[in-house]
Design an enzyme around this catalytic site. Structure first.
Site, PDB file in Angstrom:
ATOM      1  CB  THR A   1      -3.584 -37.537 -37.045  1.00  0.00           C
ATOM      2  OG1 THR A   1      -4.399 -36.657 -37.589  1.00  0.00           O
ATOM      3  CG2 THR A   1      -4.254 -38.901 -36.726  1.00  0.00           C
ATOM      4  CG  ASP A   2      -6.517 -32.887 -36.841  1.00  0.00           C
ATOM      5  OD1 ASP A   2      -6.292 -33.822 -37.507  1.00  0.00           O
ATOM      6  OD2 ASP A   2      -6.717 -31.806 -37.024  1.00  0.00           O
ATOM      7  CD  GLU A   3      -8.061 -37.485 -40.321  1.00  0.00           C
ATOM      8  OE1 GLU A   3      -8.653 -38.544 -40.550  1.00  0.00           O
ATOM      9  OE2 GLU A   3      -7.887 -36.726 -41.205  1.00  0.00           O
TER      10      GLU A   3
ATOM     11  CE1 TYR B   1      -3.612 -41.828 -40.791  1.00  0.00           C
ATOM     12  CE2 TYR B   1      -5.517 -40.121 -40.633  1.00  0.00           C
ATOM     13  CZ  TYR B   1      -4.181 -40.477 -40.517  1.00  0.00           C
ATOM     14  OH  TYR B   1      -3.115 -39.735 -40.194  1.00  0.00           O
TER      15      TYR B   1
ATOM     16  CE  LYS C   1      -1.114 -41.289 -36.988  1.00  0.00           C
ATOM     17  NZ  LYS C   1       0.368 -41.912 -37.014  1.00  0.00           N
TER      18      LYS C   1
HETATM   19  P1  NAD Z   1       2.940 -40.518 -46.321  1.00  0.00           P
HETATM   20  O1  NAD Z   1       1.799 -41.381 -46.729  1.00  0.00           O
HETATM   21  O2  NAD Z   1       3.134 -39.371 -47.340  1.00  0.00           O
HETATM   22  O3  NAD Z   1       4.240 -41.036 -45.761  1.00  0.00           O
HETATM   23  C1  NAD Z   1       4.252 -42.382 -45.174  1.00  0.00           C
HETATM   24  C2  NAD Z   1       5.498 -43.071 -45.049  1.00  0.00           C
HETATM   25  O4  NAD Z   1       5.567 -44.003 -44.158  1.00  0.00           O
HETATM   26  C3  NAD Z   1       5.710 -43.409 -46.472  1.00  0.00           C
HETATM   27  O5  NAD Z   1       7.213 -43.064 -46.942  1.00  0.00           O
HETATM   28  C4  NAD Z   1       5.625 -45.034 -46.339  1.00  0.00           C
HETATM   29  O6  NAD Z   1       6.571 -45.671 -47.296  1.00  0.00           O
HETATM   30  C5  NAD Z   1       6.100 -45.415 -44.888  1.00  0.00           C
HETATM   31  N1  NAD Z   1       5.332 -46.542 -44.338  1.00  0.00           N
HETATM   32  C6  NAD Z   1       4.378 -46.561 -44.563  1.00  0.00           C
HETATM   33  N2  NAD Z   1       4.193 -47.905 -44.016  1.00  0.00           N
HETATM   34  C7  NAD Z   1       5.483 -48.429 -43.489  1.00  0.00           C
HETATM   35  C8  NAD Z   1       5.819 -49.708 -42.801  1.00  0.00           C
HETATM   36  N3  NAD Z   1       5.244 -50.428 -42.452  1.00  0.00           N
HETATM   37  N4  NAD Z   1       7.323 -49.526 -42.405  1.00  0.00           N
HETATM   38  C9  NAD Z   1       7.899 -48.614 -43.008  1.00  0.00           C
HETATM   39  N5  NAD Z   1       7.741 -47.395 -43.323  1.00  0.00           N
HETATM   40  C10 NAD Z   1       6.283 -47.334 -43.945  1.00  0.00           C
HETATM   41  O7  NAD Z   1       2.262 -39.850 -44.863  1.00  0.00           O
HETATM   42  P2  NAD Z   1       2.483 -38.322 -44.240  1.00  0.00           P
HETATM   43  O8  NAD Z   1       1.356 -37.225 -44.769  1.00  0.00           O
HETATM   44  O9  NAD Z   1       3.940 -37.857 -44.447  1.00  0.00           O
HETATM   45  O10 NAD Z   1       2.372 -38.683 -42.835  1.00  0.00           O
HETATM   46  C11 NAD Z   1       3.320 -39.043 -41.933  1.00  0.00           C
HETATM   47  C12 NAD Z   1       2.916 -39.094 -40.624  1.00  0.00           C
HETATM   48  O11 NAD Z   1       2.181 -37.868 -39.999  1.00  0.00           O
HETATM   49  C13 NAD Z   1       1.720 -40.367 -40.427  1.00  0.00           C
HETATM   50  O12 NAD Z   1       1.932 -40.950 -39.183  1.00  0.00           O
HETATM   51  C14 NAD Z   1       0.363 -39.495 -40.222  1.00  0.00           C
HETATM   52  O13 NAD Z   1      -0.603 -40.110 -39.627  1.00  0.00           O
HETATM   53  C15 NAD Z   1       0.579 -38.385 -39.473  1.00  0.00           C
HETATM   54  N6  NAD Z   1       0.036 -36.821 -40.016  1.00  0.00           N
HETATM   55  C16 NAD Z   1      -0.038 -36.689 -41.247  1.00  0.00           C
HETATM   56  C17 NAD Z   1      -0.857 -35.394 -41.416  1.00  0.00           C
HETATM   57  C18 NAD Z   1      -1.104 -34.845 -43.091  1.00  0.00           C
HETATM   58  O14 NAD Z   1      -1.896 -33.889 -43.021  1.00  0.00           O
HETATM   59  N7  NAD Z   1      -0.532 -35.536 -43.787  1.00  0.00           N
HETATM   60  C19 NAD Z   1      -1.344 -34.619 -40.388  1.00  0.00           C
HETATM   61  C20 NAD Z   1      -1.120 -35.123 -39.088  1.00  0.00           C
HETATM   62  C21 NAD Z   1      -0.394 -36.405 -38.764  1.00  0.00           C
HETATM   63  O1  DAU Z   2      -6.120 -33.623 -39.725  1.00  0.00           O
HETATM   64  C1  DAU Z   2      -4.965 -34.465 -40.357  1.00  0.00           C
HETATM   65  C2  DAU Z   2      -5.140 -35.532 -41.330  1.00  0.00           C
HETATM   66  O2  DAU Z   2      -5.155 -34.772 -42.565  1.00  0.00           O
HETATM   67  C3  DAU Z   2      -3.654 -36.741 -41.381  1.00  0.00           C
HETATM   68  O3  DAU Z   2      -4.040 -37.329 -40.389  1.00  0.00           O
HETATM   69  C4  DAU Z   2      -4.045 -37.511 -42.717  1.00  0.00           C
HETATM   70  O4  DAU Z   2      -3.004 -38.293 -42.738  1.00  0.00           O
HETATM   71  C5  DAU Z   2      -4.312 -36.520 -44.079  1.00  0.00           C
HETATM   72  O5  DAU Z   2      -4.501 -37.509 -45.120  1.00  0.00           O
HETATM   73  C6  DAU Z   2      -5.339 -35.468 -43.925  1.00  0.00           C
HETATM   74  O6  DAU Z   2      -6.820 -36.104 -43.681  1.00  0.00           O
HETATM   75  P1  DAU Z   2      -7.884 -35.673 -44.443  1.00  0.00           P
HETATM   76  O7  DAU Z   2      -8.791 -36.352 -44.662  1.00  0.00           O
HETATM   77  O8  DAU Z   2      -8.447 -34.323 -43.701  1.00  0.00           O
HETATM   78  O9  DAU Z   2      -7.190 -35.089 -45.839  1.00  0.00           O
HETATM   79  P2  DAU Z   2      -7.483 -35.286 -47.536  1.00  0.00           P
HETATM   80  O10 DAU Z   2      -6.487 -34.594 -48.091  1.00  0.00           O
HETATM   81  O11 DAU Z   2      -8.082 -36.621 -47.797  1.00  0.00           O
HETATM   82  O12 DAU Z   2      -9.022 -34.409 -47.402  1.00  0.00           O
HETATM   83  C7  DAU Z   2      -8.979 -33.100 -47.081  1.00  0.00           C
HETATM   84  C8  DAU Z   2     -10.502 -32.726 -47.315  1.00  0.00           C
HETATM   85  O13 DAU Z   2     -10.831 -32.574 -48.564  1.00  0.00           O
HETATM   86  C9  DAU Z   2     -11.402 -33.601 -46.559  1.00  0.00           C
HETATM   87  O14 DAU Z   2     -12.495 -32.977 -46.018  1.00  0.00           O
HETATM   88  C10 DAU Z   2     -11.839 -34.513 -47.758  1.00  0.00           C
HETATM   89  C11 DAU Z   2     -11.746 -33.254 -48.951  1.00  0.00           C
HETATM   90  N1  DAU Z   2     -11.690 -34.024 -50.313  1.00  0.00           N
HETATM   91  C12 DAU Z   2     -10.585 -34.856 -50.333  1.00  0.00           C
HETATM   92  C13 DAU Z   2     -10.342 -35.505 -51.523  1.00  0.00           C
HETATM   93  C14 DAU Z   2      -9.008 -36.319 -51.603  1.00  0.00           C
HETATM   94  C15 DAU Z   2     -12.571 -33.631 -51.452  1.00  0.00           C
HETATM   95  O15 DAU Z   2     -13.292 -32.966 -51.130  1.00  0.00           O
HETATM   96  N2  DAU Z   2     -12.073 -34.384 -52.480  1.00  0.00           N
HETATM   97  C16 DAU Z   2     -11.090 -35.282 -52.487  1.00  0.00           C
HETATM   98  O16 DAU Z   2     -10.804 -35.659 -53.714  1.00  0.00           O
END
Ligand code: NAD
Ligand code: DAU
Length: 347
Positions: free
Chosen positions: A129-131, A157, A161
């Site tokens: 992730t970019d985080e 988190y 990662k």
């Molecule tokens: P999500 O929480 O929607 O999905 C995660 C999945 O992983 C779920 O299906 C869960 O059951 C499974 N999982 C968790 N722990 C497990 C384990 N121990 N064994 C097997 N399965 C397990 O998450 P997402 O948003 O789809 O993110 C997927 C990946 O992409 C993550 O690695 C996250 O760090 C990365 N990522 C997410 C974002 C974003 O914006 N959502 C951006 C960049 C990177």
């Molecule tokens: O940048 C990639 C990441 O983006 C992924 O690695 C993570 O898995 C994914 O959850 C996401 O992280 P963020 O923390 O950026 O996403 P989130 O949707 O939780 O929040 C987005 C922005 O919105 C953040 O600045 C916090 C704000 N926020 C979030 C929630 C849940 C609010 O203002 N109110 C809220 O209730």
């Protein structure tokens, strides 16, 4: 064309994983997918309805820490795409232990299985992730995350990662394994768990509830449609260079306030629906991705993320899929939401 390559996908029942399964089955007849997912709170087999009967797809319910199961599945695969993770920053602030279990120990378990794979190691794509880069200032818009930056994680988190990310680097350097890492910005699209800001805000508004905006609402995220992310992962799987890191992003920076106003306008709601609440501890101010490396080397660029049309079609998806999010928002989710907002007082 019969499939020629078997991919072990971890986390395929989550948001990005299920979109990856749909996209790969639709566009890549050469691929067979094995989905390993523990079905935690965010894993949902409903996300795969309609594609789960495809002969090129199989599902295994299990944990990436289950070494014998992981070894068996890795032995069957020609490549691994590792997406399984605990993914929500706010949950990691409440309790970081599951994050280290899944994101660090789980990644280590998979890497060891690939190292010991019968027939030799195969390509391993780590979806980071970019985080891991930390935060950029608002007053230096010219600064963006690039792959050469050090890892400066600010949330539990992000730290978990980043630990997985460094483990991948270490296994590549030490064991010469074919590992490629992606670091993507914030995704949006269908099937996202409604703890994340876009589906949370849209579904709250559909329930006629206010939307909790953290702090001053000026934090910035770089939004990318989930299918653009999945296409980038496929490009990295096919053509990424071993040991390299590829940033993925949409060049689509929006403040949370701007995002919230766009959602309100798409849903015909007014600003009185915004509830300012206490800020997220350690809240990263700005993410912005320099994705020029993946564009230059692999020819990837986003095609589905144009704003505001892509956001509006995502809003429409949640409006049209009422029963999906209502089921997801019931049960254990309610307990989380209550705990989360007990600690986030209105301001
Ligand atoms: P999500 O929480 O929607 O999905 C995660 C999945 O992983 C779920 O299906 C869960 O059951 C499974 N999982 C968790 N722990 C497990 C384990 N121990 N064994 C097997 N399965 C397990 O998450 P997402 O948003 O789809 O993110 C997927 C990946 O992409 C993550 O690695 C996250 O760090 C990365 N990522 C997410 C974002 C974003 O914006 N959502 C951006 C960049 C990177
Ligand atoms: O940048 C990639 C990441 O983006 C992924 O690695 C993570 O898995 C994914 O959850 C996401 O992280 P963020 O923390 O950026 O996403 P989130 O949707 O939780 O929040 C987005 C922005 O919105 C953040 O600045 C916090 C704000 N926020 C979030 C929630 C849940 C609010 O203002 N109110 C809220 O209730």
């Amino acid at each position: 064309m019969p499939p020629t390559k078997t991919i072990l996908l971890t986390g395929g029942a989550g948001f990005i994983g299920s979109n990856f399964v749909r996209l790969a089955l639709r566009t890549r007849p050469d691929l067979r997918l094995i989905n390993l997912d523990a079905l935690t709170y965010s894993g949902n087999l409903e996300n795969l309805a309609g594609v789960d009967t495809d002969a090129r797809y199989s599902f295994h319910h299990g944990d990436i820490n289950d070494a014998p199961l992981v070894q068996r599945l890795v032995n069957e695969a020609d490549a691994v795409v590792h997406m399984a993770a605990e993914s929500h920053v706010d949950r990691s602030i409440m309790d970081s232990r599951p994050f280290f279990q899944a994101n660090v120990m789980g990644t280590q378990c998979l890497l060891d299985a690939v190292r010991r794979r019968k027939g030799g190691p195969v390509r391993f794509v780590y979806v980071s992730t970019d985080e891991v880069y930390g935060s950029l200032p608002l007053n230096r818009p010219e600064l963006k995350f690039h792959e050469g930056l050090p890892l400066v994680a600010n949330s539990p988190y992000a730290a978990s990662k980043a630990a997985g990310d460094l483990l991948c680097r270490a296994y590549h350097e030490t064991f010469h394994m074919d590992i490629v890492t992606t670091r993507c910005s914030n995704n949006f699209g269908p099937f996202q768990f409604p703890e994340k800001v876009i589906p949370l805000f849209v579904t709250n508004l559909l329930e006629n509830k206010k939307v909790p905006l953290y702090g001053d609402g000026l934090n910035v995220r770089d939004w990318l449609h989930v299918e653009d992310h999945c296409e980038a992962v496929l490009a990295v799987l096919d053509r990424g260079r071993p040991g390299e890191v590829y940033n993925i992003g949409g060049d689509n920076e929006r403040s949370n306030l701007e995002l919230t106003r766009s959602i309100l306008s798409a849903m015909g709601k007014g600003e009185e629906m915004i509830q300012p609440v206490a800020d997220r501890p350690g809240h990263d101010r700005r993410y912005a991705i320099d994705a020029s490396k993946i564009a230059r080397e692999l020819g990837w660029k986003p095609t589905r993320s144009s704003w505001p049309a892509a956001l509006e079609s995502t809003v429409r998806w949640y409006v049209d899929n009422d029963s999906w999010w209502r089921r997801v928002k019931s049960g254990a989710y309610r307990e989380y939401y209550a705990r989360q907002y007990a600690s986030r007082a209105a301001v």
